[in-house]
Design an enzyme around this catalytic site. Structure first.
Site, PDB file in Angstrom:
ATOM      1  N   GLU A  94      22.936  10.355  64.323  1.00  0.00           N
ATOM      2  CA  GLU A  94      21.632  10.669  65.274  1.00  0.00           C
ATOM      3  C   GLU A  94      21.343  11.405  66.815  1.00  0.00           C
ATOM      4  O   GLU A  94      22.617  11.403  67.372  1.00  0.00           O
ATOM      5  CB  GLU A  94      21.340   9.072  65.797  1.00  0.00           C
ATOM      6  CG  GLU A  94      21.087   8.606  63.928  1.00  0.00           C
ATOM      7  CD  GLU A  94      20.853   6.770  64.607  1.00  0.00           C
ATOM      8  OE1 GLU A  94      20.602   6.732  63.347  1.00  0.00           O
ATOM      9  OE2 GLU A  94      20.908   6.064  65.660  1.00  0.00           O
ATOM     10  N   CYS A 107      20.282  13.887  73.625  1.00  0.00           N
ATOM     11  CA  CYS A 107      21.533  13.251  73.733  1.00  0.00           C
ATOM     12  C   CYS A 107      22.147  13.579  72.571  1.00  0.00           C
ATOM     13  O   CYS A 107      20.791  12.490  70.913  1.00  0.00           O
ATOM     14  CB  CYS A 107      20.831  11.709  73.540  1.00  0.00           C
ATOM     15  SG  CYS A 107      22.344  10.635  73.783  1.00  0.00           S
ATOM     16  N   CYS A 114      32.895   6.687  65.421  1.00  0.00           N
ATOM     17  CA  CYS A 114      33.487   6.973  66.877  1.00  0.00           C
ATOM     18  C   CYS A 114      34.825   6.481  66.477  1.00  0.00           C
ATOM     19  O   CYS A 114      35.391   5.495  66.071  1.00  0.00           O
ATOM     20  CB  CYS A 114      32.998   6.244  67.773  1.00  0.00           C
ATOM     21  SG  CYS A 114      33.844   6.375  69.331  1.00  0.00           S
ATOM     22  N   CYS A 118      34.098   0.139  71.610  1.00  0.00           N
ATOM     23  CA  CYS A 118      34.063  -0.338  73.310  1.00  0.00           C
ATOM     24  C   CYS A 118      33.500  -1.057  71.703  1.00  0.00           C
ATOM     25  O   CYS A 118      31.955  -1.831  70.945  1.00  0.00           O
ATOM     26  CB  CYS A 118      32.734   0.382  73.331  1.00  0.00           C
ATOM     27  SG  CYS A 118      33.827   2.016  74.485  1.00  0.00           S
ATOM     28  N   CYS A 121      28.505  -0.832  71.631  1.00  0.00           N
ATOM     29  CA  CYS A 121      28.028   0.019  71.200  1.00  0.00           C
ATOM     30  C   CYS A 121      27.997  -0.161  69.275  1.00  0.00           C
ATOM     31  O   CYS A 121      28.886  -0.685  68.946  1.00  0.00           O
ATOM     32  CB  CYS A 121      28.961   1.408  71.656  1.00  0.00           C
ATOM     33  SG  CYS A 121      28.969   2.573  71.137  1.00  0.00           S
ATOM     34  N   CYS A 339      20.536   4.107  74.948  1.00  0.00           N
ATOM     35  CA  CYS A 339      21.526   3.700  74.929  1.00  0.00           C
ATOM     36  C   CYS A 339      23.369   2.908  74.577  1.00  0.00           C
ATOM     37  O   CYS A 339      22.533   1.732  74.347  1.00  0.00           O
ATOM     38  CB  CYS A 339      22.602   4.485  76.646  1.00  0.00           C
ATOM     39  SG  CYS A 339      22.375   5.211  77.211  1.00  0.00           S
TER      40      CYS A 339
HETATM   41  S1  SF4 Z   1      30.699   4.344  73.643  1.00  0.00           S
HETATM   42 FE1  SF4 Z   1      29.984   3.887  71.957  1.00  0.00          FE
HETATM   43  S2  SF4 Z   1      30.049   6.430  70.580  1.00  0.00           S
HETATM   44 FE2  SF4 Z   1      30.474   6.010  73.105  1.00  0.00          FE
HETATM   45  S3  SF4 Z   1      32.969   6.092  73.107  1.00  0.00           S
HETATM   46 FE3  SF4 Z   1      32.810   3.945  73.190  1.00  0.00          FE
HETATM   47  S4  SF4 Z   1      32.524   3.205  70.879  1.00  0.00           S
HETATM   48 FE4  SF4 Z   1      32.052   5.621  71.039  1.00  0.00          FE
END
Ligand code: SF4
Length: 346
Positions: A94, A107, A114, A118, A121, A339
């Protein structure tokens, strides 16, 4: 597409020139095709109207153009646009267009899923499937630039690598994409308008400094206390704040460019005076500015936006310490484009 043909955009300009010479044509033909591929973002060989039909057929026989396809475009009430982008192998990433009064920002994503995990996220839940190629990153920017011209009557002004993925875990391809975006043979954008946002991979931050990159660096910090940061960004255990600090000092010594810290304040996680004091202390290591970002809950889980009082306390303490701080209201919430919300839901 399992044609076995090579993606022509994996070739450098020199390789393309050599290819034409091998075919008994002029090297100059390589320049013309290169311009079609990058500056004019041609989707097919037939788009290359100043190239003869025979040559286009010869290209068709040897190569493919693995172009992305915008599968689904959603427009938010506030003008934000989210693209679900299908890659040549069917995977989806995306990218988002964020318009404000003075700028239009793309963005973009750098990985499918990923590498990191995190806790707050949505993308982290997808796991990393693969890195994006330079042309796949470039194409996201071109698609958003076209939409910006179409729906907002102005070209794209800024790019942030803050979509899906950790850009420094796909460093070489991100760098190649930025080379193309900033080159006169690509989009000709100024690197000053590009920001690579990382969760903080110390050795790659040092490498960027050594490579003398010209774009901006942002770090998603979210906490300046190791235990807290590790609890929400588990890789902090491997790359603790002390290593990050050292890498950022190295970056500043070499580039003399300020760092932006991205920071979300969550209720019960990083909203105490102790958290604020640790952050202010961290901000003093290297010249910086701070973006406090409004959080968009991805479910009913443990992460909730902190109270306004806590936010105000952060802002006033930072300001008292002469640290520039902006508050970023989130955009595109109604289409899950804000975000931390990118998770291929549409
Ligand atoms: S915020 Fe999400 S996309 Fe960004 S590094 Fe952490 S896990 Fe990966």
């Amino acid at each position: 597409m399992a044609s076995g043909k090579k993606d022509i955009r994996a070739l450098t300009k020199e390789q393309l020139r050599d290819f034409f010479v091998e075919q008994g044509d002029k090297a100059f033909r390589g320049n013309q095709v290169y311009e079609w591929l990058w500056q004019k973002a041609a989707h097919t060989f037939d788009d290359m109207t100043n190239i003869s039909k025979e040559t286009r057929q010869m290209l068709e026989d040897n190569f493919v153009i693995n172009h992305i396809k915008v599968d689904n475009m959603q427009r938010s009430k506030d003008g934000t646009i989210k693209n679900a982008v299908r890659l040549h192998d069917g995977l989806i990433v995306e990218s988002v267009l964020i318009p404000t009064a003075t700028r239009t920002t793309a963005c973009v994503s750098s990985q499918v899923g990923c590498s990191l995990d995190c806790k707050f996220c949505a993308t982290a839940r997808l796991k990393r499937m693969r890195n994006l190629n330079p042309d796949e990153i470039y194409d996201q920017v071109v698609a958003i630039d076209n939409e910006s011209r179409l729906y907002h009557n102005r070209p794209l002004s800024n790019i942030v690598f803050m979509g899906m993925g950790e850009p420094l875990m796909n460093y070489n391809n991100v760098l190649k994409a930025i080379d193309k975006i900033t080159s006169d043979e690509g989009l000709g954008m100024s690197p000053k308008r590009i920001t690579v946002s990382t969760s903080g991979v110390p050795k790659m931050i040092k490498k960027m400094a050594d490579d003398a990159v010209k774009f901006n660096l942002a770090v998603s910090l979210h906490s300046a206390i190791d235990e807290v940061r590790t609890s929400i960004m588990p890789f902090n255990e491997t790359f603790p704040l002390e290593d990050l600090r050292e890498a950022l000092e190295y970056w500043y010594a070499k580039t003399k460019r300020k760092i932006s810290y991205e920071y979300v304040v969550w209720k019960g996680i990083n909203d105490t005076q102790k958290d604020i004091d640790a952050f202010v202390k961290f901000c003093k290591y290297v010249p910086c500015k701070v973006n406090i970002i409004e959080y968009n809950p991805i479910d009913d889980g443990e992460f909730q936006q902190a109270t306004n009082d806590a936010l105000e306390q952060y802002i006033s303490t930072l300001e008292k310490n002469r640290i520039v701080v902006n508050v970023r209201r989130s955009r595109g919430k109604d289409i899950d484009a804000a975000c931390g919300q990118l998770a291929n839901k549409s």
